[in-house]
Design an enzyme around this catalytic site. Sequence first.
Site, mmCIF file in Angstrom:
data_model
loop_
_atom_site.group_PDB
_atom_site.id
_atom_site.type_symbol
_atom_site.label_atom_id
_atom_site.label_comp_id
_atom_site.label_asym_id
_atom_site.label_seq_id
_atom_site.Cartn_x
_atom_site.Cartn_y
_atom_site.Cartn_z
ATOM 1 N N CYS A 84 0.875 -1.179 0.000
ATOM 2 C CA CYS A 84 0.000 0.000 0.000
ATOM 3 C C CYS A 84 0.907 1.222 0.000
ATOM 4 O O CYS A 84 1.716 1.394 0.926
ATOM 5 C CB CYS A 84 -0.860 -0.042 1.264
ATOM 6 S SG CYS A 84 -1.934 1.382 1.463
ATOM 7 N N CYS A 195 0.296 3.273 -7.147
ATOM 8 C CA CYS A 195 -0.870 2.845 -6.369
ATOM 9 C C CYS A 195 -1.159 1.420 -6.803
ATOM 10 O O CYS A 195 -1.187 1.131 -8.009
ATOM 11 C CB CYS A 195 -2.069 3.747 -6.651
ATOM 12 S SG CYS A 195 -3.622 3.145 -5.945
HETATM 13 N N1 DGL Z 1 -3.893 0.741 -2.862
HETATM 14 C C1 DGL Z 1 -3.410 1.994 -2.312
HETATM 15 C C2 DGL Z 1 -2.065 2.372 -2.914
HETATM 16 O O1 DGL Z 1 -1.212 1.554 -3.095
HETATM 17 C C3 DGL Z 1 -4.314 3.202 -2.510
HETATM 18 C C4 DGL Z 1 -5.721 3.152 -2.154
HETATM 19 C C5 DGL Z 1 -6.162 4.094 -1.045
HETATM 20 O O2 DGL Z 1 -6.336 5.299 -1.289
HETATM 21 O O3 DGL Z 1 -6.323 3.597 0.052
HETATM 22 O O4 DGL Z 1 -1.819 3.538 -3.209
#
Ligand code: DGL
Length: 285
Positions: A84, A195
């Site tokens: 993340c 992301c």
């Molecule tokens: N999956 C997250 C990332 O790697 C982003 C999603 C969120 O905003 O929580 O940036």
Amino acid sequence: MAGAGAAEGASVDQRPIGMFDSGVGGLTVLHECLVSHPNEDFIYLGDTGRFPYGPRRVEEISSFAWQIASHLLSLDVKLLVVACNPATAAALPWLQEQLEASIIGAVHPEAEAAVQTTRNRRIGILATEATVASGSYARALLNLDAGLEIFPQACPQLASMIQSGDVSSPEMVEAVKSYAAPLKEAGVDTVILGCTHYPLVTPMLQRVFGREVTLVNSAREIAREVGEVLERKGIGNDPAREGNYSFLCTGQAESFVEVGARFLQMPFENVKTVEISELEKIVVA
Ligand code: DGL
């Protein structure tokens, strides 16, 4: 814990690898890991009850990351992967300092790949607001090549649209075009998808940027780093076995599976819910 079932002279660590994201995006990372490391066991936690992290404050994201890291470490994982970007940007160095564990995250693997890829040294970054505001990609890139020109672009709506299942609506096409426009204008030849949700719209992004621009994908680069860490630390599992994987989520399990299947592209079973109230009992350092 190394040793059980190990051949003479070889070491085998049978413990699982823990991984987390704010939601389903990190499943793109898990997908790559399941393909690249099929002999390993994984426990994935999606903090779907508190998604999205992108618009949140650093302090809040850090405390969520601490709670989840502590929870996964209590399950005796041998390596923790912060799949993340906002959680990596807000908390990775702090988690590494405070916790007795091997912990890796996003940002560094993608930065390394982008620096190795670019020819004109102009690199674009597409990411959530929190990740862009942290400046962590720019720092990681400039540490590797101080002469780069870097063009970060926050994409406030993209992760939420993808999480809701939209990967091809006219609104999605417009959003992708508008986020890509400043990077095209800047003449970047490499774009980091900063992301873990964004690999789901890779074909559309590639079409908008054109074949001459290389897209660096979080999922592939983190899976590569996982492999390097397992090998260098000698903590891989028996190469001859077939690994298994299971899931935890903080929101509704049914919708996690329904949306997540698109990200994982593998059988999606063994899902349990963790109550947010239980995570909140974990004392933050
Ligand atoms: N999956 C997250 C990332 O790697 C982003 C999603 C969120 O905003 O929580 O940036």
